[in-house]
Design a protein around this motif. Structure first.
Motif, mmCIF file in Angstrom:
data_model
loop_
_atom_site.group_PDB
_atom_site.id
_atom_site.type_symbol
_atom_site.label_atom_id
_atom_site.label_comp_id
_atom_site.label_asym_id
_atom_site.label_seq_id
_atom_site.Cartn_x
_atom_site.Cartn_y
_atom_site.Cartn_z
ATOM 1 N N UNK A 96 -10.772 -9.981 0.708
ATOM 2 C CA UNK A 96 -9.692 -9.019 0.457
ATOM 3 C C UNK A 96 -8.575 -9.683 -0.342
ATOM 4 N N UNK A 97 -8.243 -10.899 0.022
ATOM 5 C CA UNK A 97 -7.207 -11.627 -0.709
ATOM 6 C C UNK A 97 -7.605 -11.812 -2.173
ATOM 7 N N UNK A 98 -8.882 -12.107 -2.421
ATOM 8 C CA UNK A 98 -9.349 -12.281 -3.799
ATOM 9 C C UNK A 98 -9.314 -10.959 -4.568
ATOM 10 N N UNK A 99 -9.530 -9.839 -3.870
ATOM 11 C CA UNK A 99 -9.396 -8.522 -4.510
ATOM 12 C C UNK A 99 -7.969 -8.335 -5.013
ATOM 13 N N UNK A 100 -6.982 -8.698 -4.202
ATOM 14 C CA UNK A 100 -5.589 -8.593 -4.628
ATOM 15 C C UNK A 100 -5.314 -9.518 -5.812
ATOM 16 N N UNK A 101 -5.872 -10.724 -5.764
ATOM 17 C CA UNK A 101 -5.655 -11.668 -6.857
ATOM 18 C C UNK A 101 -6.247 -11.139 -8.161
ATOM 19 N N UNK A 102 -7.372 -10.429 -8.078
ATOM 20 C CA UNK A 102 -8.004 -9.885 -9.290
ATOM 21 C C UNK A 102 -7.112 -8.865 -9.997
ATOM 22 N N UNK A 103 -6.245 -8.199 -9.249
ATOM 23 C CA UNK A 103 -5.377 -7.193 -9.867
ATOM 24 C C UNK A 103 -4.287 -7.825 -10.711
ATOM 25 N N UNK A 145 5.586 -21.487 0.059
ATOM 26 C CA UNK A 145 4.495 -21.737 0.996
ATOM 27 C C UNK A 145 3.162 -21.313 0.408
ATOM 28 N N UNK A 146 3.125 -21.065 -0.902
ATOM 29 C CA UNK A 146 1.859 -20.766 -1.542
ATOM 30 C C UNK A 146 0.906 -21.948 -1.408
ATOM 31 N N UNK A 147 -0.397 -21.661 -1.210
ATOM 32 C CA UNK A 147 -1.432 -22.680 -1.046
ATOM 33 C C UNK A 147 -1.221 -23.492 0.221
ATOM 34 N N UNK A 148 -0.527 -22.892 1.192
ATOM 35 C CA UNK A 148 -0.150 -23.615 2.392
ATOM 36 C C UNK A 148 -1.189 -23.467 3.488
ATOM 37 N N UNK A 190 0.823 -1.208 0.000
ATOM 38 C CA UNK A 190 0.000 0.000 0.000
ATOM 39 C C UNK A 190 0.855 1.254 0.000
ATOM 40 N N UNK A 191 1.980 1.229 0.718
ATOM 41 C CA UNK A 191 2.830 2.413 0.775
ATOM 42 C C UNK A 191 3.593 2.655 -0.517
ATOM 43 N N UNK A 192 4.336 1.661 -0.956
ATOM 44 C CA UNK A 192 5.156 1.804 -2.170
ATOM 45 C C UNK A 192 4.408 1.395 -3.443
ATOM 46 N N UNK A 193 3.285 0.688 -3.277
ATOM 47 C CA UNK A 193 2.520 0.287 -4.447
ATOM 48 C C UNK A 193 2.993 -0.989 -5.096
ATOM 49 N N UNK A 194 3.807 -1.801 -4.400
ATOM 50 C CA UNK A 194 4.223 -3.076 -4.973
ATOM 51 C C UNK A 194 2.975 -3.882 -5.342
ATOM 52 N N UNK A 195 2.929 -4.492 -6.521
ATOM 53 C CA UNK A 195 1.781 -5.328 -6.866
ATOM 54 C C UNK A 195 1.742 -6.578 -5.993
ATOM 55 N N UNK A 196 0.559 -7.162 -5.864
ATOM 56 C CA UNK A 196 0.429 -8.393 -5.089
ATOM 57 C C UNK A 196 1.410 -9.435 -5.597
ATOM 58 N N UNK A 197 2.060 -10.186 -4.707
ATOM 59 C CA UNK A 197 3.072 -11.156 -5.126
ATOM 60 C C UNK A 197 2.529 -12.176 -6.121
ATOM 61 N N UNK A 212 0.455 -17.189 4.845
ATOM 62 C CA UNK A 212 -0.089 -15.834 4.949
ATOM 63 C C UNK A 212 -1.484 -15.774 4.329
ATOM 64 N N UNK A 213 -2.379 -15.053 4.957
ATOM 65 C CA UNK A 213 -3.750 -14.992 4.445
ATOM 66 C C UNK A 213 -3.841 -14.120 3.191
ATOM 67 N N UNK A 214 -2.815 -13.332 2.898
ATOM 68 C CA UNK A 214 -2.825 -12.472 1.716
ATOM 69 C C UNK A 214 -2.144 -13.128 0.517
ATOM 70 N N UNK A 215 -1.740 -14.392 0.626
ATOM 71 C CA UNK A 215 -0.930 -15.013 -0.424
ATOM 72 C C UNK A 215 -1.687 -15.078 -1.748
ATOM 73 N N UNK A 216 -1.090 -14.497 -2.785
ATOM 74 C CA UNK A 216 -1.668 -14.512 -4.127
ATOM 75 C C UNK A 216 -0.759 -15.231 -5.115
ATOM 76 N N UNK A 217 0.201 -15.992 -4.604
ATOM 77 C CA UNK A 217 1.087 -16.739 -5.489
ATOM 78 C C UNK A 217 0.295 -17.829 -6.212
ATOM 79 N N UNK A 218 -0.755 -18.321 -5.557
ATOM 80 C CA UNK A 218 -1.644 -19.288 -6.194
ATOM 81 C C UNK A 218 -2.932 -18.586 -6.603
ATOM 82 N N UNK A 219 -3.624 -19.150 -7.579
ATOM 83 C CA UNK A 219 -4.819 -18.506 -8.104
ATOM 84 C C UNK A 219 -5.947 -18.493 -7.085
#
Length: 498
Positions: free
Chosen positions: A282-289, A246-249, A117-124, A253-260
């Motif tokens: 919220x996690x799905x919102x990040x994935x949509x981006x 640790x994606x899909x683990x 949110x601060x630097x604007x890095x896209x979701x991983x 992390x509850x924000x993980x977007x490495x997996x679809x």
């Protein structure tokens, strides 16, 4: 020890003797990586049992149990690990074992929300997994380095198994010390790795856990049930880039977007944790981006370096960070999610999603790097949380709202990009009062090197260039050098990843 192992009584006794021998062989302290999952729990239980079998005079060497808190852990798992660490610490004192527990977390300026949110890095994503190093590797390695500085060398005890990570097994084999159960750490000097369950199978791990009670009072059947309630494995303590994703683990992390899709969180909600639905939303919102055709809806066409990069042989810009306006939306949604969790979560659950220190750092970044002269963070926090933080007064840091509006009008009248003028004013303010201002010209030049033209102008120039070269083609996914900014008579050369 090679090959799979049936952990019968004889094999278990041999495993415990090896752990004892390695522990007594030198004075190097141990650091055990503990994630709360089955493998790290099995590792710690084996070490614990081995230490209990030693005479008190021989178990003096410190054993540090560290757990990584990314600050975006799934709340249920975060609570489970906190309770477990407390039990481990208490049981170690009562049983006279040299075991202490520690939680390691990223520094505020490296946290997930400050970067996103601060630097604007896209979701991983799989191609840009910036989170692992900042949230996991750096905090764990900082702790290890502190022990190295104190003791000279350290042994990392990790719950990694060859059956789960071929890459990890290959790396450990490559760094294996001849005639020793230890390996050299792949990146940290004076750090060694010991993997006491390296050759165990998944069945071996569960058999041991379900047949041997936890010495610190946990219920291993509860741990087994947690695995049954959701798909996926655990997220191990990560100390280098060879550790498996640790994606899909289940323990991640509850924000993980490495997996679809986050099937683990979905399964947790289906198994009775309905209050976590806002986290999944919220996690799905990040994935949509991350949907390719929607990226430029949320992200700048410039990189953080200020340049525009194009996908190879196309006129499509490779998107940069999230726009400031979308970051404002994300902050609002994050705080709204936190409020909803606090309203609906069961008693005792940790529902704090973003810390005050992170909000302060986000505000600083928006003010100093992203041209937020309206100073939006205090306003958003007040509206969403109904309270005000002790905000730092920054009279000279950035433009006020009224000055920003006036600057916008003047820039539009003269056809000058307002962001360019803001950056130049920042250079002036940063240099104000200095006795020597020898670097001011290079800093001004750096600002002018950035791309300030509108997207349509930049794309039109790219198309003309491609037509002249006859090079317009379908993308192969590669990103190439930017076109030169017109503000200077010579082109720039910069790393496309910046």
């Amino acid at each position: 020890m090679a090959g799979n192992l049936t952990l019968d009584r004889e094999a278990l006794a041999a495993r415990l003797r090896e752990i004892q021998d390695v522990y007594r062989s030198d004075a190097r302290p141990w650091v055990i990586g503990f994630s709360g999952g089955k493998d790290s729990t099995c590792t710690l239980q084996l070490v614990w049992k081995a230490l209990q079998g030693l005479p008190e005079a021989e178990r003096r060497k410190p054993v540090h149990v560290i757990s990584s808190d990314t600050l975006v852990e799934t709340p249920v798992i975060s609570r489970y690990i906190d309770e477990t660490l407390a039990r481990i610490s208490s049981a170690a004192r009562e049983q006279g074992l040299p075991v202490t527990t520690h939680k390691v977390s990223p520094n505020t300026d490296r946290s997930f929300w400050v970067n996103l949110i601060g630097r604007g890095y896209p979701a991983p994503s799989r191609r840009f997994r910036w989170c692992t190093e900042r949230l996991k590797i750096e905090p764990a390695n900082d702790f290890i380095r502190s022990r190295v500085a104190e003791f000279g060398e350290v042994v990392m005890v990790l719950g990694v198994r060859s059956a789960e990570s071929a890459t990890r097994a290959q790396v450990m084999s490559l760094h294996r010390i001849k005639d020793s159960p230890l390996s050299r750490h792949s990146s940290l000097l004076n750090a060694f790795v010991y993997a006491p369950i390296e050759a165990l199978t998944t069945d071996d791990v569960w058999t041991y856990l379900l047949q041997n009670a936890s010495p610190w009072g946990n219920d291993n059947r509860q741990l087994s049930q947690m695995y049954k309630n959701a798909s996926g494995g655990e997220c191990p303590l990560v100390v280098d880039t060879t550790t498996p994703s640790c994606g899909n683990s289940r323990f991640g992390c509850w924000v993980c977007t490495v997996v679809q899709r986050d099937k683990s969180m979905e399964a947790m909600i289906d198994s009775g944790e309905e209050w976590m639905q806002p986290l999944l939303d919220f996690r799905d919102l990040l994935a949509d981006t991350q949907v390719p055709e929607a990226k430029l809806r949320y992200r700048e066409f410039r990189r953080r370096s200020g340049h525009v990069y194009f996908i190879d042989r196309t006129d499509r810009p490779a998107p940069g960070p999230y726009t400031l306006e979308f970051c404002k939306t994300l902050l609002e949604r994050l705080l709204a999610t936190q409020v909803e969790l606090q309203r609906n979560a069961p008693p005792g659950e940790d529902t704090l999603l973003v810390h005050d220190a992170e909000l302060h750092e986000i505000r600083r970044l928006w003010r100093t790097e992203r041209g937020d002269w309206a100073d939006s963070v205090p306003t958003i926090v007040e509206r969403m949380l109904g309270r005000s933080l002790d905000w730092v007064a920054e009279d000279e840091v950035a433009l006020g709202a009224e000055a920003g509006i006036l600057l916008q009008e003047v820039c539009e009248e003269h056809g000058v990009p307002v962001e360019l003028i803001v950056r130049l004013l920042d250079v002036e303010r940063a240099s104000h009062g200095l006795k020597r201002r020898t670097t001011v010209h290079s800093r001004i030049e750096e600002v002018l090197r950035r791309e300030w033209r509108p997207l349509d102008v930049v794309v039109d120039e790219r198309r003309r260039k491609l037509r002249e070269e006859g090079a317009l083609a379908e993308t192969d996914g590669a990103v190439r050098e930017p076109i030169p900014a017109p503000w200077l008579p010579f082109p720039e050369v910069e790393d496309a990843a910046s």
